[in-house]
Design a protein around this motif. Structure first.
Motif, PDB file in Angstrom:
ATOM      1  N   UNK A   1       0.600  -1.183  -0.038  1.00  0.00           N
ATOM      2  CA  UNK A   1       0.006  -0.123  -0.087  1.00  0.00           C
ATOM      3  C   UNK A   1       0.909   1.214  -0.049  1.00  0.00           C
ATOM      4  N   UNK A   2       0.077   2.276  -0.457  1.00  0.00           N
ATOM      5  CA  UNK A   2       1.171   3.447  -0.596  1.00  0.00           C
ATOM      6  C   UNK A   2       0.014   4.796  -0.107  1.00  0.00           C
ATOM      7  N   UNK A   3       0.494   5.696   0.622  1.00  0.00           N
ATOM      8  CA  UNK A   3      -0.203   6.834   0.977  1.00  0.00           C
ATOM      9  C   UNK A   3      -0.208   7.801  -0.241  1.00  0.00           C
ATOM     10  N   UNK A   4      -0.942   8.939   0.171  1.00  0.00           N
ATOM     11  CA  UNK A   4      -0.937  10.093  -0.843  1.00  0.00           C
ATOM     12  C   UNK A   4       0.616  10.809  -0.834  1.00  0.00           C
ATOM     13  N   UNK A   5       1.143  10.773   0.193  1.00  0.00           N
ATOM     14  CA  UNK A   5       2.492  11.284   0.332  1.00  0.00           C
ATOM     15  C   UNK A   5       3.792  10.392  -0.058  1.00  0.00           C
ATOM     16  N   UNK A   6       3.248   9.151  -0.245  1.00  0.00           N
ATOM     17  CA  UNK A   6       4.476   8.319  -0.674  1.00  0.00           C
ATOM     18  C   UNK A   6       5.028   7.182   0.100  1.00  0.00           C
ATOM     19  N   UNK A   7       4.356   7.171   1.440  1.00  0.00           N
ATOM     20  CA  UNK A   7       4.602   6.451   2.336  1.00  0.00           C
ATOM     21  C   UNK A   7       4.243   5.108   2.007  1.00  0.00           C
ATOM     22  N   UNK A   8       5.086   3.948   2.261  1.00  0.00           N
ATOM     23  CA  UNK A   8       4.625   2.611   1.626  1.00  0.00           C
ATOM     24  C   UNK A   8       4.717   1.533   2.688  1.00  0.00           C
ATOM     25  N   UNK A   9       4.044   0.418   2.516  1.00  0.00           N
ATOM     26  CA  UNK A   9       4.320  -0.797   3.287  1.00  0.00           C
ATOM     27  C   UNK A   9       3.900  -1.884   2.579  1.00  0.00           C
ATOM     28  N   UNK A  10       4.624  -3.245   2.943  1.00  0.00           N
ATOM     29  CA  UNK A  10       4.127  -4.214   1.940  1.00  0.00           C
ATOM     30  C   UNK A  10       4.368  -5.633   2.893  1.00  0.00           C
ATOM     31  N   UNK A  11       3.872  -6.656   2.346  1.00  0.00           N
ATOM     32  CA  UNK A  11       3.475  -7.836   3.159  1.00  0.00           C
ATOM     33  C   UNK A  11       5.367  -8.400   3.164  1.00  0.00           C
ATOM     34  N   UNK A  12       5.665  -8.967   4.284  1.00  0.00           N
ATOM     35  CA  UNK A  12       6.964  -9.569   4.497  1.00  0.00           C
ATOM     36  C   UNK A  12       7.390 -10.505   2.983  1.00  0.00           C
ATOM     37  N   UNK A  13       6.323 -11.443   2.602  1.00  0.00           N
ATOM     38  CA  UNK A  13       6.748 -12.188   1.612  1.00  0.00           C
ATOM     39  C   UNK A  13       7.031 -11.453   0.333  1.00  0.00           C
ATOM     40  N   UNK A  14       6.821 -10.445   0.076  1.00  0.00           N
ATOM     41  CA  UNK A  14       7.141  -9.575  -1.131  1.00  0.00           C
ATOM     42  C   UNK A  14       8.033  -8.680  -1.133  1.00  0.00           C
ATOM     43  N   UNK A  15       8.459  -8.499   0.091  1.00  0.00           N
ATOM     44  CA  UNK A  15       9.736  -7.376   0.321  1.00  0.00           C
ATOM     45  C   UNK A  15      10.951  -7.703  -0.295  1.00  0.00           C
ATOM     46  N   UNK A  16      11.427  -6.819  -0.962  1.00  0.00           N
ATOM     47  CA  UNK A  16      12.641  -6.995  -1.750  1.00  0.00           C
ATOM     48  C   UNK A  16      12.347  -7.317  -3.182  1.00  0.00           C
ATOM     49  N   UNK A  17      11.358  -7.856  -3.451  1.00  0.00           N
ATOM     50  CA  UNK A  17      10.823  -8.177  -4.981  1.00  0.00           C
ATOM     51  C   UNK A  17       9.850  -7.210  -5.552  1.00  0.00           C
ATOM     52  N   UNK A  18       8.986  -6.817  -4.687  1.00  0.00           N
ATOM     53  CA  UNK A  18       7.784  -6.043  -5.358  1.00  0.00           C
ATOM     54  C   UNK A  18       7.913  -4.423  -4.941  1.00  0.00           C
ATOM     55  N   UNK A  19       7.442  -3.432  -5.742  1.00  0.00           N
ATOM     56  CA  UNK A  19       7.723  -2.224  -5.394  1.00  0.00           C
ATOM     57  C   UNK A  19       6.461  -1.592  -5.951  1.00  0.00           C
ATOM     58  N   UNK A  20       5.827  -0.829  -4.742  1.00  0.00           N
ATOM     59  CA  UNK A  20       4.837  -0.099  -5.133  1.00  0.00           C
ATOM     60  C   UNK A  20       4.943   1.383  -5.470  1.00  0.00           C
ATOM     61  N   UNK A  21       4.211   2.142  -6.344  1.00  0.00           N
ATOM     62  CA  UNK A  21       4.638   3.390  -6.587  1.00  0.00           C
ATOM     63  C   UNK A  21       3.159   4.120  -7.281  1.00  0.00           C
ATOM     64  N   UNK A  22       2.995   5.336  -7.366  1.00  0.00           N
ATOM     65  CA  UNK A  22       1.947   6.164  -7.492  1.00  0.00           C
ATOM     66  C   UNK A  22       2.299   7.234  -8.354  1.00  0.00           C
ATOM     67  N   UNK A  23       1.346   7.709  -9.156  1.00  0.00           N
ATOM     68  CA  UNK A  23       1.360   8.821  -9.981  1.00  0.00           C
ATOM     69  C   UNK A  23       0.065   9.777  -9.574  1.00  0.00           C
ATOM     70  N   UNK A  24       0.051  10.641  -8.748  1.00  0.00           N
ATOM     71  CA  UNK A  24      -1.021  11.499  -8.332  1.00  0.00           C
ATOM     72  C   UNK A  24      -1.642  12.253  -9.501  1.00  0.00           C
ATOM     73  N   UNK A  25      -0.999  12.695 -10.495  1.00  0.00           N
ATOM     74  CA  UNK A  25      -1.367  13.448 -11.255  1.00  0.00           C
ATOM     75  C   UNK A  25      -2.184  12.459 -12.250  1.00  0.00           C
TER      76      UNK A  25
END
Length: 121
Positions: free
Chosen positions: A50-74
């Protein structure tokens, strides 16, 4: 009405990569946290990242180091870059977003239709 439309799923070999995208459309005042969940057959839906509107992220332990979440607010879009995929990553992936259509309006919990990710040789 706000809709979430996902794309990017498919079949990939173990060790491969996929990039999921989810775009929100409609009358949007503000989108807050966006995230990706997944549900494998016979299992409960679980948070992937998950990612907040200001870019803070968290992820499941099972995907850490493999998956990356990002967002384009525009573009009201969230992405999930999935690398080093494993067979156990096989699931239907769902996009989620919390959004308002007006400043004082209801906070909606929105879901996409889901996109299948299959990791298999």
């Amino acid at each position: 009405q706000v809709q979430l439309v996902e794309s990017g799923g498919g079949l990939v070999q173990p060790g491969g990569s996929l990039r999921l995208s989810c775009a929100a459309s409609g009358t949007i005042f503000r989108i807050y946290t966006m995230g990706w969940y997944r549900q494998a057959p016979g299992k409960q839906r679980e948070l992937v990242a998950a990612i907040t509107s200001d870019g803070s992220t968290n992820s499941a332990d099972s995907v850490k180091g493999r998956f990356t979440i990002a967002r384009d607010n525009a573009k009201n879009t969230v992405y999930l870059q999935m690398n080093s995929l494993k067979p156990e990553d096989t699931a239907v992936y769902y996009c989620n977003a919390w959004a308002r259509v007006s400043m004082t309006g209801t906070l909606y919990d929105l879901w996409g239709q889901g996109t299948q990710v299959t990791v298999s040789s």
